[in-house]
Every structure is written in C-alpha cells, then in structure tokens.
Write an enzyme that holds these catalytic residues in place. Structure first.
Site, mmCIF file in Angstrom:
data_model
loop_
_atom_site.group_PDB
_atom_site.id
_atom_site.type_symbol
_atom_site.label_atom_id
_atom_site.label_comp_id
_atom_site.label_asym_id
_atom_site.label_seq_id
_atom_site.Cartn_x
_atom_site.Cartn_y
_atom_site.Cartn_z
ATOM 1 N N TYR A 12 0.824 -1.211 0.000
ATOM 2 C CA TYR A 12 0.000 0.000 0.000
ATOM 3 C C TYR A 12 0.856 1.259 0.000
ATOM 4 O O TYR A 12 0.631 2.181 -0.777
ATOM 5 C CB TYR A 12 -0.943 0.016 1.210
ATOM 6 C CG TYR A 12 -1.757 1.279 1.269
ATOM 7 C CD1 TYR A 12 -2.832 1.472 0.406
ATOM 8 C CD2 TYR A 12 -1.424 2.312 2.147
ATOM 9 C CE1 TYR A 12 -3.553 2.650 0.429
ATOM 10 C CE2 TYR A 12 -2.138 3.487 2.175
ATOM 11 C CZ TYR A 12 -3.210 3.650 1.320
ATOM 12 O OH TYR A 12 -3.917 4.824 1.333
ATOM 13 N N ALA A 22 2.896 16.171 3.493
ATOM 14 C CA ALA A 22 1.860 15.954 2.486
ATOM 15 C C ALA A 22 0.879 14.897 2.988
ATOM 16 O O ALA A 22 1.251 14.001 3.750
ATOM 17 C CB ALA A 22 2.490 15.516 1.169
ATOM 18 N N HIS A 60 -0.195 12.529 -7.092
ATOM 19 C CA HIS A 60 -0.843 11.686 -6.076
ATOM 20 C C HIS A 60 0.078 10.522 -5.698
ATOM 21 O O HIS A 60 -0.349 9.372 -5.592
ATOM 22 C CB HIS A 60 -2.183 11.160 -6.593
ATOM 23 C CG HIS A 60 -3.196 10.919 -5.521
ATOM 24 N ND1 HIS A 60 -4.086 11.880 -5.104
ATOM 25 C CD2 HIS A 60 -3.458 9.827 -4.758
ATOM 26 C CE1 HIS A 60 -4.862 11.391 -4.160
ATOM 27 N NE2 HIS A 60 -4.491 10.148 -3.921
ATOM 28 N N LYS A 93 -3.835 -8.663 -3.558
ATOM 29 C CA LYS A 93 -5.214 -9.036 -3.277
ATOM 30 C C LYS A 93 -5.634 -10.229 -4.126
ATOM 31 O O LYS A 93 -6.371 -11.100 -3.670
ATOM 32 C CB LYS A 93 -6.146 -7.860 -3.553
ATOM 33 C CG LYS A 93 -7.576 -8.191 -3.154
ATOM 34 C CD LYS A 93 -8.405 -6.938 -3.055
ATOM 35 C CE LYS A 93 -9.740 -7.279 -2.412
ATOM 36 N NZ LYS A 93 -10.814 -7.398 -3.358
ATOM 37 N N ALA A 135 10.401 13.406 -3.085
ATOM 38 C CA ALA A 135 11.513 14.155 -2.494
ATOM 39 C C ALA A 135 11.986 13.413 -1.251
ATOM 40 O O ALA A 135 11.177 12.975 -0.440
ATOM 41 C CB ALA A 135 11.076 15.568 -2.147
ATOM 42 N N ARG A 176 0.408 7.447 -8.059
ATOM 43 C CA ARG A 176 -0.560 6.372 -7.880
ATOM 44 C C ARG A 176 -1.789 6.540 -8.766
ATOM 45 O O ARG A 176 -2.720 5.740 -8.671
ATOM 46 C CB ARG A 176 -0.993 6.325 -6.409
ATOM 47 C CG ARG A 176 0.138 6.030 -5.465
ATOM 48 C CD ARG A 176 -0.139 6.565 -4.065
ATOM 49 N NE ARG A 176 -1.120 5.782 -3.341
ATOM 50 C CZ ARG A 176 -0.838 4.691 -2.639
ATOM 51 N NH1 ARG A 176 0.409 4.233 -2.598
ATOM 52 N NH2 ARG A 176 -1.771 4.053 -1.980
#
Length: 565
Positions: A215, A267, A451, A364, A488, A454
C-alpha cells in the site's frame, strides 16, 4: 452506496425490528490518545496490532474498510442500548457463521452479527465475506477510526463474548508474519542512528506487513511515473556560488500566510495505522516539535477528531478535501474540518477515478486465489467461487462514486464561499495551463503532484512540471504559491525546487515510514535530518536565506540542458 443511503437503510431496518431486551451498556472502542513514548521504551507493546492484516483488505489505494471508508464522523453517535450479561460464544460457533445467510465477526473479545449489513457495506460485500466467522481485530483496528462500530451497528448486532483462549482458533492469534514483525521490532536500532530518509524505508521493509508495504510503496500500473519522480530530482544540478559569508543561515518562510521554520510540509498520506497503532497521531506529535505545516489526509486511519485532539494549541494543521458527489455531505465534512481549526484546505482534484495500483491488486488477487482458505470454505459450502470472482473482478477496485467525478473549476467558488478567509490550495496539478486556471479562479496555491505516482502512469514528475512553469510563465510563481511533491527525500531536493520558484516541498511517504518504525520519535528525527540537510546545502550553495535561492543556481538537464533566467 453513499453513507446517507447506508444510514437510511439501517434506520429502516432498525425501525422494523422488534424491540430488543434490555442489555448492559456497550463497551466503547475509542481509546484516549496514548501519551508519547519513544520506540525504545515502547518495545513491542501492541506494535503487532494492525501490522499483519490480511492481504484481502488492502486494495486500490484507498484502503478498503470493513465498515466505513470515511474517517470523518458526520453523525452524532448512535444510541447504544443497555446489555445484560453477555452470552459466552465458542470459536466453533463463530466459525459456523461464515455465509451470506449468517455472518459473524469477532473484534477484540466481542462477537457481532453483521448479516443485515453486508449489502449496505460501503466497501462492498466481498471483504466481509472473506472474513466471516473469523477474528478481525488486527485488520479492523489498523484501518478504522474508533467508534466505527458504534456508528454503523447497534446493540441488536451484538451476539456475545468469546473467551480469549478461543480467539486463536478463528485466526486471532499471532501468525508467522506477526512473529516476524515482532522480532524485527525488538531488533530495531536506535532512531538516532538513522542518517537519511531512505533509511526509514529500508528499516520499515523489515517491520511492516506485506500488505502495508504494498500500500505505501505502490505506484500506478508500470510505475513509470514512480521511478521518474526520483530520477527527476537527479536531472537538476547545482551551480554553487563561493566566497560568501555563510555563518548564519535563515530557513524561515511562510506558507499561505502561516509562518514555518522550514520550507517543507507533511503531504497527506493515508492509513498510517498500517504501520503503527497510533498512526496519524504520531505525525502530529512529531511535527509539533518543529511547527511545520501538516496536511491531514482524508484517507487517514485516525478520525479527523482524533488527529486534531492531539495537536498543540498553536499547531497548524491543514486538511485534504475530497469533494463528495453529494454536496450536502461535502459541506458537512468541510464545516467539520474548519470547526476543528484547519488553517487551509487542500482540494484534491486528481482522483475522478482511482488509479490502477498493481502491487495492491496482485497481492489481493493472491488472497482471492481459489486455494486460499476463504475460497476453500466457500467451495466446501457449495459457493461458486469462480463465478463470484468473475462477476465482481479480482482487482475489485474500491468504488469512488463518493468522489465528485464532475468536479470542475466553477466548484472552487462554491468551496471558497463555504470557507471564507481560509486559503484554498488545488492539489494534483500537472501542467502550466492548470496553474494559470487556478490563479484565474481564485485559488491561493497549487500543489504540483501526481498523487504519489498512484494515479495516471506516465504523467510527468511534478518537478518537471515546475520547470515547465518556470520556462513558460515564470510570473505565475510570484502570483500564486506553487508547491511541489513527488518522491523528495533530501534537503537538496527541497533547494532545487525552491531555486526553480516553488514555495515549499511536501513529504508523504518519508514520514509514513518514519512513524511506522519509530512513532513520533521517527517523525521528529526525519524533520531534524531534513533541517540539517537544508542548512548544510544552503551553505555549500552560497545562500544565506531562502530568498537567496535563485534560478541561476541550478541547471536542468532534461528535456534539454537549460539554465533558467
């Protein structure tokens, strides 16, 4: 299914049900915030909770909750009836209730009947089916805010209590991964020996579950953008100046009018409890020592109330806003964040649909293999496993219908009207044209972001977008605050972005890994590492203050060698 529909359906079911006999008051699941403790003093105390959750519960990148996908509690707590003496339930009896007709789960030592909730579950029925008749304490607590049970279930759903010694018979004991993680935590070296943010990731690989690593680490599809983001920082080189008086360094600046001692911010990154039981609260506590800005994730595994309740009185937290397709719910969430004291709203605009995050999906898929224990149970019960998987899909990407896919620039005015005087930042911008539009529609800032790589695989690295803004419309960098994130990991990365005109740089995964291994102490150490790297590099570059960081101090070698003017 929206939460409003879930609540309505549940209330209809409860209204139709016959009154339940009086029972004793339900035990609360919300724990008060634990006092800060170092990793060395905490030892292995409760660290295994939430770390070895079943792979079937990690999908997409939104985190598939057993009961609720939203950590924001919009309703008042549902009334809980009085309970009488709890019935004693055996593990064998719990295990029998593993079908759609009768579905029980065990959380802590309590057994709950969720049969009537299956079709109403916002995360879909499959995840409940896969865990029916089992102890789900670890996975439940690792991704759910407290009071989730109280929000969606009533005392009518309470069956009884199971003996602690019986729990291991239905999956409640320590498995091989639990034992591996427990041992790895005992062998953790002192946090003060960590010298860079990359080390936090290396250490975390030893103490996180396979699900958590998938994840936290996954990118979309081929992960081209994920790789490119790291390489982008290496394509910018310094042109240092020498023989300047460099004894005194000043790294103070402001973000959206908020003072900050460093040009960095936390973030938003979700599901911190996959790495540590205290999750996002660790980040708040670690950040408080340095007074830098933290953007609280809407996908946090702690509730927004839990997160804000542990902040210091003068600590600055902003909030990430996924605009709900139901504007009434969206407004309720926004009002709640503002009431708690959010200093800015970061509107996430790059998720009209969830990206295809294949590391999550492959993990999964393995858990849904026909020979998986759950599938074997279905087969024994006569279920058509292949038909079920074919019908619903192996990937089972979580439904993102609650996010407004029709969100557009006109909605910025709607948000500003409901957050008067609060800075609005557009997060997820990927080209100079949209930076121009953000300014045109009244945003106070933008975050150039993919994002976490992702969403759209093949999207340019945020640093490359910053270079585009510098080349095509450099005036924008003085007219609207431009922030950048995207892998970063170093203080030198921060300085490269600031030389090109960014106001600040966001760090997400770095803090997730730091808190996973060492809790709040890890977050504190990560910030100290970045502070030292920024100050050291400023001296070597020839910049006493952040205002001294100029475009001519860097050279960009991609897509062509170019010295900004």
């Amino acid at each position: 299914m929206s939460f409003a529909r879930v609540r309505t359906a549940l209330r209809c079911q409860r209204a139709a049900a016959s009154p339940a006999p009086p029972k004793v008051q339900a035990r609360r699941f919300a724990n008060k915030a634990a006092p800060h403790a170092s990793a060395s003093s905490a030892g292995s105390r409760a660290f295994h909770l939430g770390l070895a959750a079943g792979a079937a519960l990690a999908v997409g990148g939104a985190g598939l909750y057993l009961f609720s996908r939203s950590p924001v509690l919009l309703d008042a707590q549902l009334p809980v009836k009085q309970r009488g003496r709890a019935r004693s339930i055996s593990a064998a009896e719990v295990a029998k209730h593993n079908s759609r007709d009768s579905m029980w789960v065990c959380i802590d030592d309590e057994v709950w009947d969720i049969t009537n909730f299956v079709e109403l579950h916002p995360g879909g029925a499959k995840v409940l089916e896969q865990n029916a008749g089992k102890d789900v304490t670890k996975v439940f607590k690792s991704i759910h805010p407290p009071k989730t049970l109280e929000k969606f279930l009533t005392d009518d759903n309470f069956v009884g209590r199971i003996d602690v010694d019986e729990v291991t018979k239905i999956g409640g004991g320590k498995n091989a991964e639990d034992l591996r993680i427990e041992q790895a935590r005992k062998e953790l070296r002192n946090v003060e020996t960590v010298v860079c943010l990359d080390e936090f990731e290396e250490i975390s690989q030893k103490i996180l579950s396979e699900m958590a690593m998938a994840y936290y680490g996954t990118g979309a599809e081929t992960e081209q953008t994920l790789r490119d983001e790291r390489e982008a920082w290496q394509r910018v080189r310094f042109r240092p100046r020498v023989l300047r008086k460099m004894r005194h360094i000043d790294t103070n600046t402001t973000f959206l009018g908020i003072p900050t001692p460093l040009p960095i911010f936390v973030a938003p990154a979700g599901l911190a409890r996959l790495g540590h039981p205290d999750g996002e609260q660790n980040i708040v506590r670690g950040v408080a020592k340095h007074d830098i800005l933290q953007v609280v994730s809407s996908g946090a595994s702690c509730s927004i109330d839990e997160i804000f309740e542990v902040k210091e009185p003068d600590q600055n937290l902003a909030w990430q806003f996924y605009v709900h397709s139901d504007k009434k719910i969206a407004e309720e969430k926004l009002k709640r964040a503002l009431a708690l004291g959010a200093k800015a709203i970061f509107v996430t605009v790059d998720v009209p649909v969830l990206g295809k995050r294949e590391r999550d999906l492959k993990l999964k898929a393995r858990s849904q293999n026909y020979e998986h224990p759950i599938a074997a149970q279905w087969k024994a019960a006569g279920s058509k496993v292949e038909e079920t998987i074919a019908k619903r899909g192996v990937s089972d990407i979580p439904d993102t219908a609650h996010i407004d896919a029709n969100l557009n620039w006109d909605d910025i005015a709607w948000i500003k009207e409901r957050a008067p005087g609060v800075p609005i930042v557009i997060k997820g911008v990927g080209c100079v044209e949209d930076v121009e539009l953000a300014k045109q529609y009244g945003a106070d800032g933008v975050v150039l972001s993919t994002h976490g790589a992702r969403q759209l695989d093949g999207a340019r690295a945020p640093l490359d977008v910053l270079i585009e803004v510098r080349r095509k419309n450099p005036a924008l960098l003085k007219e609207i605050e431009v922030y950048v994130d995207g892998q970063a990991r170093r203080g030198t990365d921060v300085l490269k972005a600031l030389c090109l005109g960014a106001r600040g740089v966001g760090f997400g995964r770095g803090f997730l890994y730091a808190q996973s291994a060492y809790g709040a102490d890890g977050v504190d150490k990560a910030i100290r590492i970045l502070e030292n790297e920024i100050q050291n590099a400023m001296r070597l570059l020839g910049a006493n203050t952040l205002a001294d960081l100029k475009p001519e101090m860097v050279e960009c070698s991609f897509p062509e060698r170019w010295v900004p003017e």
